[in-house]
Scaffold this active site. Structure first.
Site, short mmCIF file in Angstrom:
data_model
loop_
_atom_site.label_atom_id
_atom_site.label_comp_id
_atom_site.label_asym_id
_atom_site.label_seq_id
_atom_site.Cartn_x
_atom_site.Cartn_y
_atom_site.Cartn_z
N GLU A 78 0.83 -1.21 0.00
CA GLU A 78 0.00 0.00 0.00
C GLU A 78 0.86 1.26 0.00
OE1 GLU A 78 -3.03 0.24 -0.63
OE2 GLU A 78 -3.70 -1.82 -0.39
N TYR A 84 -6.38 6.20 4.38
CA TYR A 84 -6.54 5.20 3.32
C TYR A 84 -5.73 3.94 3.66
CZ TYR A 84 -5.54 2.48 -0.70
OH TYR A 84 -5.36 1.39 -1.50
N ASP A 114 -10.07 5.95 -1.98
CA ASP A 114 -9.02 6.52 -2.83
C ASP A 114 -9.69 7.05 -4.10
OD1 ASP A 114 -9.66 4.28 -4.33
OD2 ASP A 114 -7.60 3.61 -4.59
#
Ligand code: SF4
Length: 343
Positions: free
Chosen positions: A40, A121, A139
């Site tokens: 991520e 996020y 996102d």
């Protein structure tokens, strides 16, 4: 807003589609929170295809947070070189060290969110995919899908707009499998509900999509704040002498790429005598777009903060992205070879 039975239908259609159509990406083969977290962070400003080889090399060399915590900085940066935004790698290591101190990878949203470099996020992604916690990710892909499914013209560039869509994404979240649901939302946005050319005919949720029904897909999401790009022209010098090249190293406390090596510009060595223009390349950092010209130049009177380094030596150093791009242009021009072969 969709009714409860429509939400259940939405979740079921989305999940069935994701399970049959998802791309086989290396981080999807793992539920290890560490691996998910690394992926991520890498994907924050890097395209999926570009991130894959970096992710695989990174996990090979630093398979867990303990290995990452004790890695020498030069090696960490060398494994990140080319991905850009190097503060991400430094934050990963900083966070890995704090995890080592605590003994375990954090397992709540709040504790994951408190790691250096982790925002809402990333925390939601790691919490849901790694621990099955019910937190919806938001996102660019999810904003697009949600605003279109709801035909909602709320402005996503405003704080209130972000909160509004976060609330809707939370209501759409499939609490039985939040990790898969989140990945499915992002996958739909990345492969079907595309910004300019949404593939509504093959979309699994097209029967529930209000923007499709209204023919408004292309108008969503609404993002009012225009992004202004600043253009700048810069020149870097390739100066060689007896098989060595002139480079300078950024300060360890520098905000931008601390510890990385750069080719000199006029700021470091003044204006040397130009031998030839070797080429140019573009480089963008957030709202700045740079055009770099690579000039082969003669040895200057002084070297300023620069050092002479052998060609073989510089291949092993953490070079900034612009220095690597310039080096490729020099290699194409055949200059690298002539330097390496020099006495
Ligand atoms: S129907 Fe079209 S606009 Fe609606 S979610 Fe699917 S791809 Fe996006």
């Amino acid at each position: 807003m969709l009714q409860q039975d429509q939400i259940l239908e939405f979740q079921a259609l989305l999940l069935a589609w994701y399970r049959s159509a998802k791309r086989d990406l290396p981080w999807r083969r793992s539920r290890d929170p560490y691996a998910i977290w690394v992926s991520e962070i890498m994907l924050q400003q890097t395209r999926v295809a570009a991130a894959i080889p970096y992710y695989e090399r990174f996990l090979d060399r630093f398979p867990d947070f303990a290995a990452l915590a004790i890695a020498p900085e030069s090696e960490l940066l060398a494994h990140w070189a080319g991905l850009g935004y190097y503060y991400r790698a430094r934050n990963l290591q900083k966070a890995a060290r704090s995890i080592v101190e605590k003994g375990n990878f954090p397992s709540t949203y709040a504790d994951i969110r408190s790691l250096p470099g982790v925002g809402n996020y990333t925390a939601a992604a790691v919490a849901s995919i790694g621990f099955d916690l019910p937190h919806a990710v938001l996102d660019g892909n999810v904003f697009r899908v949600v605003s279109r499914v709801m035909n909602d013209f709320t402005d996503i560039s405003l704080t209130g707009g972000k909160l509004h869509f976060a609330e809707i994404a939370g209501r759409l979240l499939n609490r039985d499998c939040p990790g898969e649901h989140n990945q499915a939302m992002m996958e739909l946005g990345a492969t079907v509900c595309l910004p300019r050319n949404p593939q509504c005919l093959v979309c699994p949720i097209n029967g529930l999509c209000a923007a499709k029904a209204a023919g408004a897909q292309q108008d969503l999401p609404v993002k009012s704040k225009a992004v202004r790009t600043l253009e700048e022209h810069r020149t870097v010098f390739w100066i060689e002498q007896q098989g060595r090249v002139l480079l300078w190293q950024r300060d360890a406390a520098s905000r931008l790429m601390p510890g990385f090596w750069e080719l000199p510009e006029a700021e470091q060595i003044g204006q040397p005598d130009v031998i030839a223009t070797l080429g140019s390349f573009r480089h963008s950092i957030t709202f700045h777009s740079y055009r770099f010209e690579v000039i082969r130049a003669a040895t200057p009177g002084g070297t300023g903060p620069c050092r002479w380094l052998g060609v073989d030596e510089i291949a092993k150093l953490p070079l900034s992205t612009t220095a690597r791009k310039a080096r490729r242009i020099v290699a194409k021009a055949g200059i690298l070879h002539s330097v390496a072969a020099a006495p």
